[in-house]
Write a protein that holds these residues in place. Structure first.
Motif, PDB file in Angstrom:
ATOM      1  N   MET A 102      33.710  69.180  48.138  1.00  0.00           N
ATOM      2  CA  MET A 102      34.840  69.119  49.041  1.00  0.00           C
ATOM      3  C   MET A 102      36.043  68.529  48.294  1.00  0.00           C
ATOM      4  O   MET A 102      35.925  67.575  47.557  1.00  0.00           O
ATOM      5  N   THR A 103      37.186  69.106  48.527  1.00  0.00           N
ATOM      6  CA  THR A 103      38.403  68.647  47.872  1.00  0.00           C
ATOM      7  C   THR A 103      39.014  67.499  48.661  1.00  0.00           C
ATOM      8  O   THR A 103      39.135  67.574  49.878  1.00  0.00           O
ATOM      9  N   ALA A 104      39.395  66.479  47.951  1.00  0.00           N
ATOM     10  CA  ALA A 104      40.008  65.313  48.593  1.00  0.00           C
ATOM     11  C   ALA A 104      41.493  65.574  48.796  1.00  0.00           C
ATOM     12  O   ALA A 104      42.241  65.728  47.827  1.00  0.00           O
ATOM     13  N   GLN A 105      41.915  65.658  50.052  1.00  0.00           N
ATOM     14  CA  GLN A 105      43.326  65.858  50.362  1.00  0.00           C
ATOM     15  C   GLN A 105      44.012  64.494  50.482  1.00  0.00           C
ATOM     16  O   GLN A 105      43.578  63.655  51.261  1.00  0.00           O
ATOM     17  N   PRO A 106      45.072  64.280  49.716  1.00  0.00           N
ATOM     18  CA  PRO A 106      45.745  62.980  49.779  1.00  0.00           C
ATOM     19  C   PRO A 106      46.545  62.820  51.070  1.00  0.00           C
ATOM     20  O   PRO A 106      47.014  63.790  51.654  1.00  0.00           O
ATOM     21  N   SER A 107      46.675  61.582  51.492  1.00  0.00           N
ATOM     22  CA  SER A 107      47.459  61.294  52.698  1.00  0.00           C
ATOM     23  C   SER A 107      48.944  61.351  52.359  1.00  0.00           C
ATOM     24  O   SER A 107      49.355  61.222  51.199  1.00  0.00           O
ATOM     25  N   TRP A 108      49.744  61.548  53.400  1.00  0.00           N
ATOM     26  CA  TRP A 108      51.195  61.570  53.197  1.00  0.00           C
ATOM     27  C   TRP A 108      51.705  60.226  52.694  1.00  0.00           C
ATOM     28  O   TRP A 108      52.645  60.166  51.901  1.00  0.00           O
ATOM     29  N   ARG A 109      51.094  59.158  53.150  1.00  0.00           N
ATOM     30  CA  ARG A 109      51.527  57.827  52.713  1.00  0.00           C
ATOM     31  C   ARG A 109      51.344  57.665  51.210  1.00  0.00           C
ATOM     32  O   ARG A 109      52.211  57.118  50.526  1.00  0.00           O
ATOM     33  N   LEU A 110      50.209  58.142  50.693  1.00  0.00           N
ATOM     34  CA  LEU A 110      49.962  58.053  49.260  1.00  0.00           C
ATOM     35  C   LEU A 110      50.943  58.924  48.487  1.00  0.00           C
ATOM     36  O   LEU A 110      51.482  58.509  47.459  1.00  0.00           O
ATOM     37  N   LEU A 111      51.190  60.140  48.982  1.00  0.00           N
ATOM     38  CA  LEU A 111      52.139  61.037  48.316  1.00  0.00           C
ATOM     39  C   LEU A 111      53.544  60.441  48.261  1.00  0.00           C
ATOM     40  O   LEU A 111      54.204  60.487  47.221  1.00  0.00           O
ATOM     41  N   VAL A 112      53.978  59.876  49.382  1.00  0.00           N
ATOM     42  CA  VAL A 112      55.323  59.282  49.432  1.00  0.00           C
ATOM     43  C   VAL A 112      55.412  58.074  48.510  1.00  0.00           C
ATOM     44  O   VAL A 112      56.431  57.861  47.841  1.00  0.00           O
ATOM     45  N   ALA A 113      54.344  57.302  48.438  1.00  0.00           N
ATOM     46  CA  ALA A 113      54.344  56.111  47.587  1.00  0.00           C
ATOM     47  C   ALA A 113      54.363  56.480  46.105  1.00  0.00           C
ATOM     48  O   ALA A 113      54.992  55.791  45.298  1.00  0.00           O
ATOM     49  N   LEU A 114      53.701  57.569  45.739  1.00  0.00           N
ATOM     50  CA  LEU A 114      53.601  57.943  44.331  1.00  0.00           C
ATOM     51  C   LEU A 114      54.745  58.831  43.842  1.00  0.00           C
ATOM     52  O   LEU A 114      54.971  58.943  42.641  1.00  0.00           O
ATOM     53  N   TYR A 115      55.466  59.487  44.767  1.00  0.00           N
ATOM     54  CA  TYR A 115      56.487  60.446  44.363  1.00  0.00           C
ATOM     55  C   TYR A 115      57.563  59.865  43.439  1.00  0.00           C
ATOM     56  O   TYR A 115      57.917  60.504  42.442  1.00  0.00           O
ATOM     57  N   PRO A 116      58.116  58.681  43.705  1.00  0.00           N
ATOM     58  CA  PRO A 116      59.136  58.165  42.777  1.00  0.00           C
ATOM     59  C   PRO A 116      58.623  58.013  41.345  1.00  0.00           C
ATOM     60  O   PRO A 116      59.349  58.268  40.384  1.00  0.00           O
ATOM     61  N   PHE A 117      57.359  57.651  41.208  1.00  0.00           N
ATOM     62  CA  PHE A 117      56.786  57.501  39.871  1.00  0.00           C
ATOM     63  C   PHE A 117      56.554  58.867  39.222  1.00  0.00           C
ATOM     64  O   PHE A 117      56.807  59.049  38.030  1.00  0.00           O
ATOM     65  N   GLY A 118      56.082  59.828  39.997  1.00  0.00           N
ATOM     66  CA  GLY A 118      55.862  61.174  39.472  1.00  0.00           C
ATOM     67  C   GLY A 118      57.156  61.847  39.072  1.00  0.00           C
ATOM     68  O   GLY A 118      57.251  62.473  38.008  1.00  0.00           O
ATOM     69  N   ALA A 119      58.176  61.722  39.910  1.00  0.00           N
ATOM     70  CA  ALA A 119      59.473  62.337  39.607  1.00  0.00           C
ATOM     71  C   ALA A 119      60.123  61.641  38.401  1.00  0.00           C
ATOM     72  O   ALA A 119      60.705  62.304  37.535  1.00  0.00           O
TER      73      ALA A 119
END
Length: 74
Positions: free
Chosen positions: A1-18
């Motif tokens: 099963m694929t682990a789908q990330p939560s929106w909170r995690l995505l929003v928290a990590l986006y500044p670092f990824g960008a």
């Protein structure tokens, strides 16, 4: 099963990824200048980083979710 990330995690990590994407794109353009390509401006690099930060952040967030699942943190 694929682990789908939560929106909170995505929003928290986006500044670092960008930010990481922007820095890597800028340095890649510096290296590409050795073969005659132009160097991107910092603003162009940030714009590309904002765009390419989305898939990079999603991939990293999925990795974090898999690690959480493996550790038993759900």
């Amino acid at each position: 099963m694929t682990a789908q990330p939560s929106w909170r995690l995505l929003v928290a990590l986006y500044p670092f990824g960008a930010g990481a994407a922007a820095v890597n794109i800028f340095f890649a353009s510096l290296i590409a200048s050795w073969i005659g390509w132009r160097v991107l401006s910092p603003y162009e690099s940030v714009a590309w980083g904002l765009l390419l930060g989305v898939p990079a952040t999603y991939a990293f967030a999925r990795h974090i979710e898999r690690l959480k699942r493996r550790a038993g943190g759900g």
